[in-house]
Design a protein around this motif. Structure first.
Motif, short mmCIF file in Angstrom:
data_model
loop_
_atom_site.label_atom_id
_atom_site.label_comp_id
_atom_site.label_asym_id
_atom_site.label_seq_id
_atom_site.Cartn_x
_atom_site.Cartn_y
_atom_site.Cartn_z
N LYS A 54 0.24 -8.22 7.01
CA LYS A 54 0.11 -7.37 5.84
C LYS A 54 0.44 -8.05 4.51
N GLY A 55 0.95 -9.27 4.56
CA GLY A 55 1.28 -9.97 3.32
C GLY A 55 2.54 -9.51 2.65
N ARG A 56 3.38 -8.73 3.34
CA ARG A 56 4.64 -8.26 2.77
C ARG A 56 5.67 -9.38 2.81
N VAL A 57 6.50 -9.44 1.77
CA VAL A 57 7.53 -10.47 1.69
C VAL A 57 8.90 -9.84 1.53
N TYR A 58 9.90 -10.62 1.87
CA TYR A 58 11.28 -10.18 1.78
C TYR A 58 12.02 -11.16 0.86
N PRO A 59 12.31 -10.75 -0.38
CA PRO A 59 12.82 -11.67 -1.39
C PRO A 59 14.06 -12.46 -0.97
N ASP A 60 14.93 -11.88 -0.18
CA ASP A 60 16.14 -12.60 0.21
C ASP A 60 15.84 -13.81 1.09
N TYR A 61 14.64 -13.87 1.65
CA TYR A 61 14.26 -14.97 2.53
C TYR A 61 13.11 -15.80 1.96
N LEU A 62 12.77 -15.55 0.71
CA LEU A 62 11.59 -16.17 0.11
C LEU A 62 11.98 -17.37 -0.75
N ARG A 63 11.46 -18.55 -0.42
CA ARG A 63 11.72 -19.76 -1.20
C ARG A 63 10.66 -19.97 -2.28
N GLY A 64 9.43 -19.54 -1.99
CA GLY A 64 8.34 -19.68 -2.95
C GLY A 64 7.11 -18.99 -2.42
N ALA A 65 6.12 -18.76 -3.30
CA ALA A 65 4.88 -18.10 -2.86
C ALA A 65 3.81 -18.29 -3.91
N PHE A 66 2.54 -18.13 -3.49
CA PHE A 66 1.43 -18.12 -4.44
C PHE A 66 0.28 -17.29 -3.87
N LYS A 67 -0.59 -16.88 -4.78
CA LYS A 67 -1.85 -16.25 -4.42
C LYS A 67 -2.97 -17.15 -4.93
N SER A 68 -4.13 -17.09 -4.27
CA SER A 68 -5.21 -17.99 -4.65
C SER A 68 -5.66 -17.77 -6.09
N GLU A 69 -5.62 -16.52 -6.56
CA GLU A 69 -6.11 -16.24 -7.92
C GLU A 69 -5.04 -16.42 -9.00
N TRP A 70 -3.82 -16.77 -8.59
CA TRP A 70 -2.75 -16.91 -9.57
C TRP A 70 -2.66 -18.32 -10.13
#
Length: 290
Positions: free
Chosen positions: A274-290
């Motif tokens: 589903k693409g859901r993320v959990y900020p406390d475990y997130l080191r980095g992220a990107f989307k193709s259009e960003w």
């Protein structure tokens, strides 16, 4: 975490859902606490728990995997012969593509790879993420040219276009693997024992949960729409093991840290699917259009 909304990723700390921790499994299952149980890391594995994870990696937009068929490697990319050493010093032709990660991986190389003694002529496979473009039988002598060509295809796909993928580039066979997602786990034991210990435990739990959804694909399964798991070399931040990177076919890149086996069910069902993320475990992220 306003940046997550800009990324288009679904943040589980948003007002709509409240502050939700990453679900763990089992919550009320087995009461035993064995060091050998695959639902727990051994007590000897010491993970840094206090540093904020978000922003602990430099922004990146593309990940190139070198197929080695191994789960551990020499200390650094510069110590590897042939393909890995060549691509570790490569700069893509698509200059606006952003930072590119290059990793050794457990992805299977072509037949005869380990028997070849001529480093310059030894051929292996490359996989570009998150565009899922694979180049097979790439020789070291043309590695940078092939990488340049598929990085341009990757840049085109990241704009939302469907690039016309050639069947061959400089003798290498090119194809779209059509994975629904790819999961990477740092297993570089030579760099840090923590990743060598934690990676197999995470892979086992992730495989189990992917099979529950008929999504797991092993090395010999070419059915589209699945989710293979590969081990990768040092990505940085061993103290945050397990380091898990998830690339989804829609262009999401999600890098999680401090992942434990008990988190794997939620990672598959919420993050991979589903693409859901959990900020406390997130080191980095990107989307193709960003």
């Amino acid at each position: 975490m306003g940046l997550l909304k800009k990324l288009g990723l679904r943040d589980h700390s948003s007002p709509e859902v409240g502050s939700v921790p990453l679900p763990v499994v089992p919550e009320d299952g087995c009461a035993f606490e064995c060091d050998t149980c695959t639902t727990r890391f051994p007590s000897t594995v010491k993970i840094e728990r206090d540093d904020p994870l978000w922003g602990s990696v430099k922004p990146w937009r593309m990940h190139l995997l070198v197929a080695t068929g191994k789960s551990d490697w020499t200390h650094g990319m510069e110590d590897e012969h042939g393909m890995s050493n060549t691509l570790a010093h490569w700069s893509p032709a698509a200059k606006d593509i952003g930072r590119v990660l290059v990793s050794n991986s457990s992805l299977d190389p072509p037949a005869g790879y380990f028997e070849s003694t001529d480093v310059e002529k030894r051929a292996t496979n490359l996989l570009i993420l998150p565009s899922m473009i694979e180049a097979t039988n790439v020789s070291v002598g043309v590695a940078t040219e092939v990488a340049d060509a598929i990085s341009l295809l990757h840049a085109q796909s990241s704009t939302g276009e469907a690039p016309e993928i050639p069947s061959e580039i400089l003798g290498a066979t090119i194809r779209d693997r059509k994975h629904a997602a790819v999961i990477l786990i740092c297993s570089h034991r030579t760099r840090d024992k923590r990743c060598g210990v934690t990676a197999p435990l995470l892979k086992k739990e992730l495989e189990f949960n992917l099979r529950e959804h008929e999504l797991y694909r092993d090395a010999g399964d070419d059915r589209p729409g699945g989710v293979p798991i590969f081990y990768v070399s040092h990505v940085g931040g061993h103290k945050y093991a397990g380091n898990v990177l998830i690339y989804r076919s829609n262009g999401d890149g999600i890098w999680m840290g401090r992942v434990e086996p008990k988190h794997c069910k939620a990672i598959v069902e919420e993050t991979v699917l589903k693409g859901r993320v959990y900020p406390d475990y997130l080191r980095g992220a990107f989307k193709s259009e960003w």
